[in-house]
Design a protein around this motif. Structure first.
Motif, PDB file in Angstrom:
ATOM      1  N   LEU A 120      49.265  57.882  34.185  1.00 62.27           N
ATOM      2  CA  LEU A 120      48.510  56.437  33.564  1.00 62.27           C
ATOM      3  C   LEU A 120      48.023  55.803  34.483  1.00 62.27           C
ATOM      4  CD1 LEU A 120      51.000  55.573  30.321  1.00 62.27           C
ATOM      5  CD2 LEU A 120      49.094  57.280  30.237  1.00 62.27           C
ATOM      6  N   THR A 156      46.578  52.186  35.325  1.00 69.51           N
ATOM      7  CA  THR A 156      46.280  50.652  34.607  1.00 69.51           C
ATOM      8  C   THR A 156      44.904  50.051  34.667  1.00 69.51           C
ATOM      9  OG1 THR A 156      47.217  49.482  36.407  1.00 69.51           O
ATOM     10  CG2 THR A 156      48.840  49.820  35.286  1.00 69.51           C
ATOM     11  N   GLY A 157      44.577  49.071  34.521  1.00 71.15           N
ATOM     12  CA  GLY A 157      43.472  47.921  34.892  1.00 71.15           C
ATOM     13  C   GLY A 157      44.061  47.410  36.016  1.00 71.15           C
ATOM     14  N   THR A 212      44.754  48.184  40.803  1.00 70.54           N
ATOM     15  CA  THR A 212      45.265  49.601  39.189  1.00 70.54           C
ATOM     16  C   THR A 212      46.743  50.493  39.990  1.00 70.54           C
ATOM     17  OG1 THR A 212      43.980  51.454  40.119  1.00 70.54           O
ATOM     18  CG2 THR A 212      43.059  50.679  38.763  1.00 70.54           C
ATOM     19  N   VAL A 259      46.581  49.580  29.524  1.00 70.30           N
ATOM     20  CA  VAL A 259      46.030  51.259  30.527  1.00 70.30           C
ATOM     21  C   VAL A 259      44.809  51.309  30.472  1.00 70.30           C
ATOM     22  CG1 VAL A 259      45.878  53.674  30.243  1.00 70.30           C
ATOM     23  CG2 VAL A 259      48.379  52.253  30.020  1.00 70.30           C
ATOM     24  N   MET A 260      43.581  51.650  31.607  1.00 71.62           N
ATOM     25  CA  MET A 260      42.985  51.715  31.502  1.00 71.62           C
ATOM     26  C   MET A 260      42.206  53.036  30.912  1.00 71.62           C
ATOM     27  SD  MET A 260      40.371  50.525  34.782  1.00 71.62           S
ATOM     28  CE  MET A 260      41.300  52.326  35.851  1.00 71.62           C
ATOM     29  N   ARG A 261      43.051  54.572  31.610  1.00 71.82           N
ATOM     30  CA  ARG A 261      42.070  55.908  31.399  1.00 71.82           C
ATOM     31  C   ARG A 261      43.501  56.878  32.114  1.00 71.82           C
ATOM     32  NH1 ARG A 261      41.424  58.545  36.114  1.00 71.82           N
ATOM     33  NH2 ARG A 261      40.922  57.402  38.282  1.00 71.82           N
ATOM     34  N   THR A 262      43.735  57.999  31.618  1.00 69.69           N
ATOM     35  CA  THR A 262      44.948  59.072  31.908  1.00 69.69           C
ATOM     36  C   THR A 262      44.090  60.640  32.207  1.00 69.69           C
ATOM     37  OG1 THR A 262      46.605  59.344  30.818  1.00 69.69           O
ATOM     38  CG2 THR A 262      44.630  59.424  29.535  1.00 69.69           C
ATOM     39  N   TYR A 263      44.262  61.206  33.235  1.00 75.19           N
ATOM     40  CA  TYR A 263      44.133  62.074  33.673  1.00 75.19           C
ATOM     41  C   TYR A 263      45.193  63.036  33.555  1.00 75.19           C
ATOM     42  CZ  TYR A 263      45.024  60.645  38.138  1.00 75.19           C
ATOM     43  OH  TYR A 263      45.780  59.540  39.618  1.00 75.19           O
TER      44      TYR A 263
END
Length: 396
Positions: free
Chosen positions: A237, A239-240, A279, A319-323
């Motif tokens: 995860l 975050t911003g 982040t 959470v800005m994105r997940t990969y």
């Protein structure tokens, strides 16, 4: 630059391990071609957190490799800067150290035992009281029972690092091709590798390096020399951007057990660290699901809960994105580095699981030393290809 039709070595895979092998081989004076069916540094390397860790390894061959790599990374970065310039060799190297935290009393003893064993082989591991740990990381949970500080742990940006090493290969007369899939080998009359089929071309060469990461097993089967390298999925995860929350890599003590486990079930252990952009990266999960890329919300929820348990201040942070990515896993948790005894000229460099970023320079150096007939700084025998965990013929 003209396209290479003949190379000394063809490296299959342009991730961090393939890049490190190619860099070390080209530094040894060999003409190297690197090919990847996708974009260079676009697979597992792009999904990595950039960890260069000593803290999560018990004494043994992998820690030996990690200690060498930790010494080599700064030396390699400086050499690349001298050769390519500061901008081309910018990798966001941060020797910020790591903190391993036990949040219950039962974990304190095993953590102290591991730290003592690591100190006996030269790793700096400083045991801290709960108050000392919270002084080092003020946002850490109040539920700290004990902690160990590892000043040698570091982080870098893996895509930038791989790209810099590949740039050095090009600068030395080598070539890097993306969108080029290797699908077969050519042998001479004595059964030695003499070339590799790449797309519709055949590249003549003296050696081929299988550095395909999680796909190394598939490639090995395709060329008739199967090795046991399997994919193990992990999620992260992001975050911003936040004000300063975490100063170093911080993870729960059970992370070490998760790394060493062969369990096929989902395992989640809190790993939290900031990046240069502000982040916060939150891991870590491990799952044996083949190459299934389906997003699993429960994995993300467990990652978030584990992070909040370690750093309550993260509760409610967006959470800005997940990969995610697939790590190359071997049953005995050791990389495969060396020549395949079944096909002279075929070399393997894979199976590093989640430690590939940290182990890359030492892997490249070891492979180049073996290929060039030099004495290596670490014992290569534990990483050899023909060991029971890796080759089925040895097990039967």
């Amino acid at each position: 630059m003209s396209r290479i039709e003949t190379a000394d070595v063809v490296v299959i895979g342009a991730g961090i391990i393939g890049a490190a092998c190619a860099e070390a081989l080209s530094a040894s004076g060999l003409r190297v071609l690197v090919v990847d069916r996708g974009a260079p540094a676009g697979g597992t390397t792009a999904g990595g957190e950039g960890n260069v860790l000593l803290s999560d390894k018990a004494p043994g061959p992998e820690l030996d490799l990690a200690v060498l790599s930790r010494r080599l990374w700064p030396e390699l970065i400086e050499a690349l800067r001298a050769e390519l310039g500061d901008e081309a060799a910018r990798v966001e190297w941060e020797p910020k150290g790591g903190l391993v935290v036990a949040t219950d009393q039962d974990a304190v003893g095993p953590l102290a035992i591991l730290a003592e064993a690591q100190r006996e082989v030269g790793v700096e591991a400083v045991e801290l009281t709960p108050d000392e740990a919270r002084a080092m990381e003020p946002h850490l949970t109040e539920q700290v029972a004990g902690a160990v500080h590892y000043p040698g742990d570091a982080q870098l940006q893996p895509v930038l690092a791989a790209t810099a090493m590949l740039a050095a290969v090009r600068a030395r007369g080598g070539e890097v091709r993306g969108g080029a899939e290797a699908h077969g080998l050519v042998f001479d009359a004595w059964g030695k590798v003499a070339g590799v089929h790449v797309g519709r071309e055949t590249i003549a060469c003296d050696a081929v390096v299988n550095a395909c990461g999680p796909w190394a097993g598939h490639f090995s089967v395709a060329v008739g020399a199967p090795i046991e390298v399997l994919p193990r999925r992990g999620m992260v995860l992001v975050t911003g951007p936040l004000p300063h929350v975490v100063g170093r890599k911080v993870y729960a003590a059970d992370y070490v057990a998760a790394v060493a486990s062969s369990n096929v079930d989902l395992q989640v252990s809190a790993v939290v660290e900031s990046t240069a952009t502000g982040t916060v990266l939150i891991g870590s999960s491990r799952q044996r699901v083949g190459f299934d890329e389906a997003l699993q919300v429960e994995v993300l929820r467990r990652l978030a809960r584990s992070a909040v348990k370690l750093f309550p201040v993260l509760a409610g942070v967006p959470v800005m994105r997940t990969y995610g990515g697939f790590r190359p896993y071997t049953p005995d948790h050791l990389p495969v580095i060396g020549e395949d005894p079944r096909f002279p000229g075929l070399w393997h460099a894979s199976g590093h699981e989640g430690a590939g970023i940290g182990l890359a320079p030492a892997t490249g150096r070891l492979l180049a030393d073996l290929m060039c007939g030099r004495e290596s700084e670490v014992d290569p025998l534990r990483f050899k290809v023909d060991r029971p965990a890796v080759i089925a013929e040895v097990r039967t």
